[in-house]
Design an enzyme around this catalytic site. Structure first.
Site, PDB file in Angstrom:
ATOM      1  N   ASN A   9       0.881  -1.168   0.000  1.00 37.43           N
ATOM      2  CA  ASN A   9       0.000   0.000   0.000  1.00 37.43           C
ATOM      3  C   ASN A   9       0.918   1.217   0.000  1.00 37.43           C
ATOM      4  OD1 ASN A   9      -1.785   2.056   0.475  1.00 37.43           O
ATOM      5  ND2 ASN A   9      -2.367   1.388   2.542  1.00 37.43           N
ATOM      6  N   TRP A  10       1.006   1.850  -1.159  1.00 32.54           N
ATOM      7  CA  TRP A  10       1.956   2.978  -1.284  1.00 32.54           C
ATOM      8  C   TRP A  10       1.459   4.223  -0.555  1.00 32.54           C
ATOM      9  CZ3 TRP A  10       3.816   3.021  -7.140  1.00 32.54           C
ATOM     10  CH2 TRP A  10       4.485   1.815  -7.410  1.00 32.54           C
ATOM     11  N   LYS A  11       0.184   4.276  -0.226  1.00 32.84           N
ATOM     12  CA  LYS A  11      -0.415   5.461   0.410  1.00 32.84           C
ATOM     13  C   LYS A  11      -0.159   6.693  -0.473  1.00 32.84           C
ATOM     14  CE  LYS A  11      -0.020   3.137   4.821  1.00 32.84           C
ATOM     15  NZ  LYS A  11       0.142   3.247   6.270  1.00 32.84           N
ATOM     16  N   HIS A  94      -9.268   1.174   5.108  1.00 33.35           N
ATOM     17  CA  HIS A  94      -8.004   1.457   5.786  1.00 33.35           C
ATOM     18  C   HIS A  94      -8.250   2.437   6.935  1.00 33.35           C
ATOM     19  CE1 HIS A  94      -3.906   2.603   6.610  1.00 33.35           C
ATOM     20  NE2 HIS A  94      -3.545   1.500   5.965  1.00 33.35           N
ATOM     21  N   GLU A  96      -6.602   4.861   7.961  1.00 33.36           N
ATOM     22  CA  GLU A  96      -6.355   6.274   7.641  1.00 33.36           C
ATOM     23  C   GLU A  96      -7.577   6.890   6.974  1.00 33.36           C
ATOM     24  OE1 GLU A  96      -2.670   5.537   5.582  1.00 33.36           O
ATOM     25  OE2 GLU A  96      -1.789   4.929   7.491  1.00 33.36           O
ATOM     26  N   GLU A 166      -5.112  -4.754  10.615  1.00 32.35           N
ATOM     27  CA  GLU A 166      -4.094  -3.730  10.812  1.00 32.35           C
ATOM     28  C   GLU A 166      -4.369  -3.000  12.121  1.00 32.35           C
ATOM     29  OE1 GLU A 166      -2.252  -2.660   6.698  1.00 32.35           O
ATOM     30  OE2 GLU A 166      -3.792  -1.207   7.201  1.00 32.35           O
ATOM     31  N   GLY A 172       2.880   2.405  10.844  1.00 32.23           N
ATOM     32  CA  GLY A 172       3.849   3.485  10.683  1.00 32.23           C
ATOM     33  C   GLY A 172       4.539   3.890  11.974  1.00 32.23           C
ATOM     34  N   SER A 212       3.687  -1.966  10.440  1.00 28.69           N
ATOM     35  CA  SER A 212       5.137  -2.086  10.650  1.00 28.69           C
ATOM     36  C   SER A 212       5.667  -3.473  10.321  1.00 28.69           C
ATOM     37  CB  SER A 212       5.512  -1.663  12.077  1.00 28.69           C
ATOM     38  OG  SER A 212       5.163  -0.305  12.288  1.00 28.69           O
ATOM     39  N   GLY A 233       3.083  -1.127   4.244  1.00 32.74           N
ATOM     40  CA  GLY A 233       3.118   0.299   3.935  1.00 32.74           C
ATOM     41  C   GLY A 233       4.542   0.740   3.603  1.00 32.74           C
ATOM     42  N   GLY A 234       5.225   1.291   4.582  1.00 35.68           N
ATOM     43  CA  GLY A 234       6.559   1.869   4.371  1.00 35.68           C
ATOM     44  C   GLY A 234       7.525   0.963   3.620  1.00 35.68           C
TER      45      GLY A 234
END
Ligand code: 13P
Length: 249
Positions: A9-11, A94, A96, A166, A172, A212, A233-234
């Site tokens: 997930n590049w966000k 998600h 966010e 999640e 993150g 993470s 993510g990251g």
């Protein structure tokens, strides 16, 4: 046997040129993966990345879609538009989006239905915030997220869903759920699916862990019997790390 999967997930990261470069690097390095591989990119990258991924085992996801089919909704992107790019998955629910854009279980129910109606497979995220975990009510939170947005679906439609647990406190933050914490929740989610759709559907449901998850801890998380892969993510923004996570699955 249920599908094992590593999804990125590049966000809101990478401009178009950077996204094209990352997708190209991934395509050049993912040949016969032992699991399904999906990358979720910003809307504006989808059409270009879909072209790059032609002939690749990597599938493409949007990170969201509108809760309306079409019309005067300035700035929104419909599920039909997403599907027309060649994307086949859509990340929905998600934390966010729930937190910053106030997406409720009802809104998410609409999005899930529109995604399915347009042939997209939802990757549906659930998870509790830190206060909820500290109050030990993570199970109730996740249960109501599933019941509110997904459990009205027919068995046929539910089978098109990939779930992602999640825990919001792990996203993150560098604070990963321990493999045991992840396994406990994944097993609980699978039991809820079994109660609603029966054991066979529950056994076939892919449940990803996200928060993470990286190239260092993925193998340990993926070793748990109910953890079918990761939503990353990251670490999905760095080809080397994402490739290592795919190799760990
Ligand atoms: P991080 O891997 O950066 O914690 O993000 C997880 C996530 O939110 C994936 O959807």
């Amino acid at each position: 046997m249920r599908t094992k999967m590593v999804a990125g997930n590049w966000k809101m990261n990478k401009n178009l040129q950077e996204g094209v470069a990352l997708a190209t690097e991934l395509k050049n390095n993912v040949h016969n993966p032992s699991c399904a591989v999906v990358i979720g990119t910003p809307f504006i990258h989808l059409a270009s990345v879909a072209e790059i991924l032609k002939g690749s085992p990597i599938a493409l996801a949007a990170e969201n879609c509108a809760d309306k089919a079409s019309g005067a909704f300035t700035g929104e992107v419909s599920a039909e538009m997403v599907a027309s790019t060649g994307a086949t998955y859509c990340i929905l629910g998600h934390s966010e989006r729930r937190q910053y854009y106030h997406e409720t279980t009802e809104i998410l129910k609409e999005k899930v239905e529109l995604a399915l109606a347009n042939g997209l497979k939802p990757i549906f995220c659930v998870g509790e915030i830190k206060d909820e975990r500290e109050a030990n009510c993570q199970n109730e939170v996740v249960k109501s997220q599933l019941e509110g947005s997904l459990f009205h679906l027919s068995e046929d439609d539910f089978r098109k869903i990939t779930l992602a647990y999640e825990p919001v406190w792990a996203i993150g933050t560098g604070l990963t759920a321990t493999p045991d914490q992840a396994e406990q929740m994944h097993a609980y989610i699978r039991s809820l699916v079994a109660e609603r759709y029966g054991k066979a559907v529950a056994e076939d449901t892919t449940i990803l862990y996200g928060g993470s998850c990286n190239d260092k801890n993925a193998a340990e998380l993926f070793a748990k019997p109910d953890v079918d892969g990761g939503l990353i993510g990251g670490a999905a923004l760095v080809a080397e790390k994402f490739l290592a996570i795919i190799a760990a699955r």
